[in-house]
Design a protein around this motif. Structure first.
Motif, short mmCIF file in Angstrom:
data_model
loop_
_atom_site.label_atom_id
_atom_site.label_comp_id
_atom_site.label_asym_id
_atom_site.label_seq_id
_atom_site.Cartn_x
_atom_site.Cartn_y
_atom_site.Cartn_z
N MET A 33 52.02 34.15 37.47
CA MET A 33 50.94 34.01 38.95
C MET A 33 50.13 34.71 38.85
SD MET A 33 52.90 34.28 42.28
CE MET A 33 53.84 36.18 41.81
N LEU A 34 50.55 36.15 38.59
CA LEU A 34 49.54 37.55 39.56
C LEU A 34 48.39 36.86 38.22
CD1 LEU A 34 48.36 40.11 40.04
CD2 LEU A 34 49.81 41.42 38.12
N ALA A 35 48.81 36.93 37.02
CA ALA A 35 47.05 36.07 36.40
C ALA A 35 46.48 35.03 36.96
CB ALA A 35 47.31 35.46 35.15
N ASP A 36 47.20 33.64 37.36
CA ASP A 36 46.31 32.73 38.25
C ASP A 36 45.40 33.04 39.04
OD1 ASP A 36 47.01 31.69 35.90
OD2 ASP A 36 48.77 30.45 36.80
N GLY A 40 42.40 33.92 40.97
CA GLY A 40 41.71 32.04 42.04
C GLY A 40 41.23 33.34 42.59
N GLU A 41 42.32 33.14 44.01
CA GLU A 41 41.84 33.33 45.33
C GLU A 41 42.46 34.93 45.37
OE1 GLU A 41 42.94 31.13 49.17
OE2 GLU A 41 41.70 29.73 48.27
N SER A 42 43.40 35.74 44.43
CA SER A 42 43.58 36.87 44.99
C SER A 42 44.60 37.25 46.14
CB SER A 42 42.69 38.21 44.69
OG SER A 42 42.05 38.31 43.89
N ARG A 43 45.99 36.25 45.84
CA ARG A 43 46.59 35.71 46.79
C ARG A 43 47.98 35.44 46.41
NH1 ARG A 43 45.52 33.45 53.06
NH2 ARG A 43 45.11 31.62 52.35
N GLU A 66 47.37 40.12 49.51
CA GLU A 66 46.07 39.71 49.03
C GLU A 66 46.45 40.90 48.55
OE1 GLU A 66 44.18 40.77 52.64
OE2 GLU A 66 44.53 38.41 53.39
N ILE A 67 46.02 41.14 47.37
CA ILE A 67 46.05 42.20 45.74
C ILE A 67 44.97 43.14 46.14
CG2 ILE A 67 46.31 41.93 43.67
CD1 ILE A 67 47.24 39.28 43.50
N GLN A 68 45.22 44.42 46.35
CA GLN A 68 44.43 45.63 46.63
C GLN A 68 43.96 46.35 44.96
OE1 GLN A 68 42.46 45.70 49.51
NE2 GLN A 68 43.53 43.66 50.35
#
Length: 223
Positions: A33-36, A40-43, A66-68
């Protein structure tokens, strides 16, 4: 915004808009999921587990993460930092080929014209200051004190994220769509949490005195 598909990460921890949350990703499906998300949209969405302990229930309220920051470890695990984005309601779970959960979610915003007056905002700040002072003294490692925003909506989310309470209570705070109602709930909740911490602090001080040989310190808690 119309409903849209979102990867979902069922967790007991509750994420609030505008607040940071460090996470450790170790399960293979959530590594995927994190890799995808990073390509992509980083969230993704943080939401409570469903009744079966897995897929979120329809109607569950969550918060977009939202991945920072992402620190990938040699064994494939990752330490990430996310910040809360929009809140959402799970409309239904999707039959997706991904190994992780994907749901159709619909965002919602705070109801307008629900800002509390200045007096309750000042009071909830004072209540949190007292709570946090005791909470900090009970920690082995001093936690970082959150910066309290001036704006009532972020203020209510920041305090909701910072208090240590049952996840169900936190989800209730997250799902509340009126700022004045959230502040009122915090004003009822924080004194209860503070009294519990005060009791724990008394026990902690007595234990320390007893460790120095004061046998009279082993007494029932004050009523």
């Amino acid at each position: 915004m119309p409903p849209y598909p979102l990867p979902l990460f069922p967790l007991q921890v509750v994420l609030f808009p505008g607040t940071p949350l460090p996470l450790h990703i170790f399960e293979p499906r959530y590594r995927q999921m994190l890799a995808d998300c990073l390509t992509g949209e980083s969230r993704f969405g943080v939401v409570g587990p469903g009744r079966d302990g897995e897929a979120p229930d329809v109607g569950a309220v969550g918060c977009a993460a939202e991945i920072q920051g992402n620190e990938q470890l040699p064994d494939g695990r990752s330490n990430i930092l996310v910040v809360g984005g929009a809140r959402f309601v799970v409309q239904r779970m999707l039959d997706d080929p991904a190994p992780y959960h994907v749901g159709l979610v619909e965002e919602f915003e705070e109801r307008p014209n629900t800002l509390p007056p200045a007096e309750p905002l000042s009071e909830v700040r004072d209540l949190f200051a007292r709570y946090y002072e005791i909470y900090r003294s009970l920690q082995d490692v001093e936690p970082e004190r959150p910066d309290l925003p001036e704006d009532p909506v972020p203020l209510s989310f920041t305090i909701s994220a910072a208090v240590d309470c049952d996840p169900d209570l936190k989800r209730r705070l997250l799902a509340t769509r009126a700022t004045d109602e959230r502040v009122a709930l915090l004003m009822r909740l924080i004194p209860v949490l503070t009294r519990s911490l005060e009791s724990a602090l008394r026990v902690h001080h007595r234990a320390r005195r007893n460790g120095k040989g004061n046998i009279h310190s082993v007494l029932p808690a004050d009523s």
